[in-house]
Design an enzyme around this catalytic site. Structure first.
Site, PDB file in Angstrom:
ATOM      1  N   HIS A  61     -48.075  -9.062  -6.509  1.00 36.91           N
ATOM      2  CA  HIS A  61     -47.917  -8.028  -5.487  1.00 36.91           C
ATOM      3  C   HIS A  61     -46.757  -8.386  -4.568  1.00 36.91           C
ATOM      4  CE1 HIS A  61     -48.763  -5.405  -2.066  1.00 36.91           C
ATOM      5  NE2 HIS A  61     -49.482  -4.678  -2.893  1.00 36.91           N
ATOM      6  N   GLU A 131     -43.864  -0.866  -7.732  1.00 34.52           N
ATOM      7  CA  GLU A 131     -44.114  -0.573  -6.322  1.00 34.52           C
ATOM      8  C   GLU A 131     -42.860  -0.890  -5.520  1.00 34.52           C
ATOM      9  OE1 GLU A 131     -47.173  -3.104  -4.651  1.00 34.52           O
ATOM     10  OE2 GLU A 131     -46.098  -4.887  -5.297  1.00 34.52           O
TER      11      GLU A 131
END
Length: 219
Positions: A61, A131
């Site tokens: 992430h 992302e």
């Protein structure tokens, strides 16, 4: 179910989330350690997740890359080890605003993807999550065209550097301020296979986001 739904609460809430959710909604950890368990105080190993019957883990992430300095290679190692223990992986990639504005988006996400591809033999249990860092929690969203462009380029990269089959079968999901208002248009893009949802997953509109999985089927 209209779509495969996976929720990813903080580690301490994994068992309670698993016990409260319907069996067709799966649970993911937000991270796990890079190798076999040992004296790594405070870390959560892949083996622990398997022991708790948690099937998924999110790795790489952007917050971990930025705040904890996790390198592309380190993330690749994590993906490799988690897969070796039987976990399914949501592997995150994405560029910063500075990188986008300098025109290096594809170079950045290709390097991040390559670090994963170099370490694994099978993509069967890997989902790629694009992302853009500049669109996470900022309210800014990559336009459907921007998201589609990167997803299409990623699929092309997989076809050229891994295999046509992997390019065709690997799900590439979009994460970055997805909400009930923009999910349908994003979901309608040819190479957007789903979403990595942040704050909107805690609101009723999460249902609308899940239902947007039907957009392509009804088109």
């Amino acid at each position: 179910m209209l779509a495969e739904v996976v929720v990813s609460p903080p580690y301490v809430f994994l068992p309670v989330a698993k016990s409260l959710l319907r069996s067709d909604i799966k649970v993911a950890a937000q991270n796990c350690w890079v190798r076999k368990g040992g004296a790594f105080t405070g870390e959560i190993s892949a083996e622990m997740l398997v022991n708790l019957d948690i099937p998924w883990v999110v790795l790489g992430h952007s917050e971990r890359r930025a705040l904890l300095n996790e390198s592309n290679e380190f993330v690749g190692d994590k993906v490799e080890y988690a897969l070796s223990q039987g976990l399914k992986v949501i592997a995150c990639i994405g560029e910063t605003l500075e990188q986008r504005e300098s025109g290096s988006t594809m170079a950045v996400v290709a390097a991040q993807t390559k670090a994963i591809a170099d370490k694994i033999k099978s993509w069967d249990n890997v989902v790629l999550a694009y992302e853009p860092v500049w669109a996470i929690g900022t309210g800014k969203v990559a336009s459907p065209a921007q998201a589609q462009e990167v997803h299409a380029e990623l699929r092309k990269w997989l076809a050229e550097n891994v295999s046509a089959e992997v390019a065709q079968t690997t799900r590439i999901i979009y994460g970055g301020s997805v909400n009930g208002g923009n999910c349908k248009e994003l979901a309608g893009q040819a190479d957007v296979d789903g979403f990595l949802v942040g704050g909107a997953s805690l609101k009723p509109e999460f249902i609308d986001i899940i239902k947007s999985a039907t957009v392509k089927k009804s088109a």
